[in-house]
Design a protein around this motif. Structure first.
Motif, PDB file in Angstrom:
ATOM      1  N   TYR A   1      46.340 -70.594 -63.471  1.00 13.25           N
ATOM      2  CA  TYR A   1      45.461 -71.761 -63.386  1.00 13.25           C
ATOM      3  C   TYR A   1      45.827 -72.588 -62.158  1.00 13.25           C
ATOM      4  O   TYR A   1      46.993 -72.869 -61.907  1.00 13.25           O
ATOM      5  CB  TYR A   1      45.591 -72.603 -64.652  1.00 13.25           C
ATOM      6  N   PHE A   2      44.796 -72.969 -61.421  1.00 15.58           N
ATOM      7  CA  PHE A   2      44.988 -73.791 -60.236  1.00 15.58           C
ATOM      8  C   PHE A   2      44.223 -75.097 -60.371  1.00 15.58           C
ATOM      9  O   PHE A   2      43.044 -75.108 -60.731  1.00 15.58           O
ATOM     10  CB  PHE A   2      44.507 -73.068 -58.977  1.00 15.58           C
ATOM     11  N   CYS A   3      44.908 -76.165 -60.049  1.00 16.97           N
ATOM     12  CA  CYS A   3      44.268 -77.459 -59.919  1.00 16.97           C
ATOM     13  C   CYS A   3      43.991 -77.690 -58.434  1.00 16.97           C
ATOM     14  O   CYS A   3      44.802 -77.302 -57.582  1.00 16.97           O
ATOM     15  CB  CYS A   3      45.186 -78.545 -60.469  1.00 16.97           C
ATOM     16  N   ALA A   4      42.852 -78.283 -58.119  1.00 15.71           N
ATOM     17  CA  ALA A   4      42.501 -78.537 -56.725  1.00 15.71           C
ATOM     18  C   ALA A   4      41.846 -79.896 -56.602  1.00 15.71           C
ATOM     19  O   ALA A   4      41.184 -80.367 -57.535  1.00 15.71           O
ATOM     20  CB  ALA A   4      41.555 -77.455 -56.203  1.00 15.71           C
ATOM     21  N   SER A   5      42.015 -80.533 -55.448  1.00 15.33           N
ATOM     22  CA  SER A   5      41.419 -81.847 -55.249  1.00 15.33           C
ATOM     23  C   SER A   5      40.842 -81.968 -53.852  1.00 15.33           C
ATOM     24  O   SER A   5      41.191 -81.203 -52.940  1.00 15.33           O
ATOM     25  CB  SER A   5      42.459 -82.955 -55.482  1.00 15.33           C
ATOM     26  N   SER A   6      39.944 -82.920 -53.678  1.00 14.93           N
ATOM     27  CA  SER A   6      39.331 -83.182 -52.387  1.00 14.93           C
ATOM     28  C   SER A   6      38.978 -84.660 -52.290  1.00 14.93           C
ATOM     29  O   SER A   6      38.652 -85.291 -53.304  1.00 14.93           O
ATOM     30  CB  SER A   6      38.072 -82.335 -52.199  1.00 14.93           C
ATOM     31  N   TYR A   7      39.020 -85.206 -51.062  1.00 21.51           N
ATOM     32  CA  TYR A   7      38.665 -86.616 -50.906  1.00 21.51           C
ATOM     33  C   TYR A   7      37.159 -86.806 -50.980  1.00 21.51           C
ATOM     34  O   TYR A   7      36.667 -87.915 -51.160  1.00 21.51           O
ATOM     35  CB  TYR A   7      39.213 -87.164 -49.588  1.00 21.51           C
ATOM     36  N   SER A   8      36.418 -85.716 -50.848  1.00 24.34           N
ATOM     37  CA  SER A   8      34.959 -85.815 -50.825  1.00 24.34           C
ATOM     38  C   SER A   8      34.347 -85.134 -52.035  1.00 24.34           C
ATOM     39  O   SER A   8      34.898 -84.169 -52.559  1.00 24.34           O
ATOM     40  CB  SER A   8      34.416 -85.166 -49.553  1.00 24.34           C
ATOM     41  N   ARG A   9      33.195 -85.591 -52.456  1.00 26.49           N
ATOM     42  CA  ARG A   9      32.444 -84.934 -53.519  1.00 26.49           C
ATOM     43  C   ARG A   9      31.679 -83.728 -52.996  1.00 26.49           C
ATOM     44  O   ARG A   9      31.134 -82.954 -53.765  1.00 26.49           O
ATOM     45  CB  ARG A   9      31.430 -85.897 -54.139  1.00 26.49           C
ATOM     46  N   ARG A  10      31.594 -83.572 -51.686  1.00 25.44           N
ATOM     47  CA  ARG A  10      30.832 -82.471 -51.106  1.00 25.44           C
ATOM     48  C   ARG A  10      31.767 -81.471 -50.447  1.00 25.44           C
ATOM     49  O   ARG A  10      32.633 -81.827 -49.662  1.00 25.44           O
ATOM     50  CB  ARG A  10      29.830 -83.006 -50.085  1.00 25.44           C
ATOM     51  N   ALA A  11      31.523 -80.186 -50.726  1.00 29.91           N
ATOM     52  CA  ALA A  11      32.391 -79.136 -50.200  1.00 29.91           C
ATOM     53  C   ALA A  11      32.373 -79.102 -48.687  1.00 29.91           C
ATOM     54  O   ALA A  11      33.385 -78.805 -48.061  1.00 29.91           O
ATOM     55  CB  ALA A  11      31.961 -77.785 -50.761  1.00 29.91           C
ATOM     56  N   ASP A  12      31.252 -79.442 -48.059  1.00 33.20           N
ATOM     57  CA  ASP A  12      31.163 -79.290 -46.608  1.00 33.20           C
ATOM     58  C   ASP A  12      31.819 -80.426 -45.857  1.00 33.20           C
ATOM     59  O   ASP A  12      31.949 -80.377 -44.638  1.00 33.20           O
ATOM     60  CB  ASP A  12      29.692 -79.156 -46.180  1.00 33.20           C
ATOM     61  N   THR A  13      32.224 -81.470 -46.567  1.00 32.82           N
ATOM     62  CA  THR A  13      32.896 -82.582 -45.898  1.00 32.82           C
ATOM     63  C   THR A  13      34.296 -82.825 -46.452  1.00 32.82           C
ATOM     64  O   THR A  13      34.945 -83.790 -46.070  1.00 32.82           O
ATOM     65  CB  THR A  13      32.074 -83.875 -46.030  1.00 32.82           C
ATOM     66  N   GLY A  14      34.752 -81.970 -47.342  1.00 33.18           N
ATOM     67  CA  GLY A  14      36.070 -82.182 -47.923  1.00 33.18           C
ATOM     68  C   GLY A  14      36.774 -80.888 -48.258  1.00 33.18           C
ATOM     69  O   GLY A  14      36.349 -80.130 -49.119  1.00 33.18           O
ATOM     70  N   GLU A  15      37.867 -80.639 -47.565  1.00 31.65           N
ATOM     71  CA  GLU A  15      38.681 -79.450 -47.841  1.00 31.65           C
ATOM     72  C   GLU A  15      39.264 -79.554 -49.249  1.00 31.65           C
ATOM     73  O   GLU A  15      39.663 -80.630 -49.705  1.00 31.65           O
ATOM     74  CB  GLU A  15      39.816 -79.383 -46.813  1.00 31.65           C
ATOM     75  N   LEU A  16      39.326 -78.410 -49.938  1.00 30.37           N
ATOM     76  CA  LEU A  16      39.978 -78.349 -51.236  1.00 30.37           C
ATOM     77  C   LEU A  16      41.472 -78.111 -51.046  1.00 30.37           C
ATOM     78  O   LEU A  16      41.863 -77.183 -50.350  1.00 30.37           O
ATOM     79  CB  LEU A  16      39.414 -77.200 -52.073  1.00 30.37           C
ATOM     80  N   PHE A  17      42.280 -78.961 -51.671  1.00 30.88           N
ATOM     81  CA  PHE A  17      43.729 -78.795 -51.649  1.00 30.88           C
ATOM     82  C   PHE A  17      44.158 -78.282 -53.023  1.00 30.88           C
ATOM     83  O   PHE A  17      43.879 -78.934 -54.035  1.00 30.88           O
ATOM     84  CB  PHE A  17      44.416 -80.124 -51.345  1.00 30.88           C
ATOM     85  N   PHE A  18      44.840 -77.152 -53.035  1.00 29.85           N
ATOM     86  CA  PHE A  18      45.250 -76.523 -54.285  1.00 29.85           C
ATOM     87  C   PHE A  18      46.717 -76.780 -54.595  1.00 29.85           C
ATOM     88  O   PHE A  18      47.546 -76.906 -53.698  1.00 29.85           O
ATOM     89  CB  PHE A  18      45.049 -75.007 -54.205  1.00 29.85           C
ATOM     90  N   GLY A  19      47.025 -76.843 -55.891  1.00 31.46           N
ATOM     91  CA  GLY A  19      48.410 -76.809 -56.327  1.00 31.46           C
ATOM     92  C   GLY A  19      48.943 -75.391 -56.259  1.00 31.46           C
ATOM     93  O   GLY A  19      48.226 -74.468 -55.853  1.00 31.46           O
TER      94      GLY A  19
END
Lengths: 115, 114
Positions: A89-107
């Motif tokens: 299981y991976f948790c991921a976060s982004s500063y943006s609600r949109r994929a094209d403007t916010g990179e996903l950071f994974f644990g």
């Protein structure tokens, strides 16, 4: 900088047991999500949240529960574990609600085995 | 319905060779295509991304080629190195959507032999 922190890294459960996978991020990210990774299946979205108090289902939500009481934390609950939930299981976060403007950071992932 | 199809499932390349991973998508609303790289025991990390207004994007040894009419995009790794050995995921998203929805391919395990 810690980034996205997941605990525990490893867990073994018996069928029917419940547990919570913890996820915390220190980047003040608005968006948080949980994915599961299975061999040959890629990454599949379980649940996601676009802010405190707001959650929604992803592609494979059955058997999982989430809540988001703070911006930092997004725990994933397994109410009654089943062998089919054996996964990483991976948790991921982004500063943006949109994929094209916010990179996903994974644990770094939590490996769960259900016997 | 698998919205992003990735191939091959695994790939073995010699050091210095070119690694090529292909992806095809079905949803014409997709307009953002990132690639994520995952090393063993780690979470995926963004490698490179492209939008359909360009046909190619290059960052160092990594290049994305995009063919909008064929609904295909690919990752090329030039001068492949053993340190590139990892699992690579292509993904696609509709930026017009109200929420972050990223659809991943099933991944390609790349092994670069020294």
């Amino acid at each position: 900088n810690a980034g996205v922190t997941q605990t525990p890294k490893f867990q073994v459960l018996k069928t029917g047991q419940s547990m919570t996978l913890q996820c915390a991020q220190d980047m003040n990210h608005e968006y948080m999500s949980w994915y599961r990774q299975d061999p040959g299946m890629g990454l599949r979205l379980i649940h996601y949240s676009v802010g405190a108090g707001i959650t929604d289902q992803g592609e494979v939500p059955n058997g999982y529960n989430v809540s988001r009481s703070t911006t930092e934390d997004f725990p994933l609950r397994l109410l009654s574990a089943a062998p089919s939930q054996t996964s990483v299981y991976f948790c991921a976060s982004s500063y943006s609600r949109r994929a094209d403007t916010g990179e996903l950071f994974f644990g770094e992932g939590s490996r769960l085995t259900v016997l | 319905q698998q919205q992003v199809k990735q191939s091959p499932q695994s790939l073995i390349v010699q050091k210095g060779g070119i690694s090529i991973i292909n992806c095809a998508y079905e949803n014409t609303a997709f307009d953002y295509f990132p690639w994520y790289q995952q090393f063993p025991g780690k979470g995926p990390a963004l490698l490179i991304a492209i939008r359909p207004d360009v046909s190619e994007k290059k960052e160092g040894r990594f290049t994305i080629s995009f063919n909008k009419s064929a609904k295909q995009f690919s990752l090329h790794i030039m001068d492949s190195q053993p340190g590139d050995s990892a699992t690579y995921f292509c993904a696609a998203s509709n930026s017009g959507g109200s929420n972050y929805k990223l659809t991943f391919g099933k991944g390609t395990l790349l092994t670069v032999n020294p």
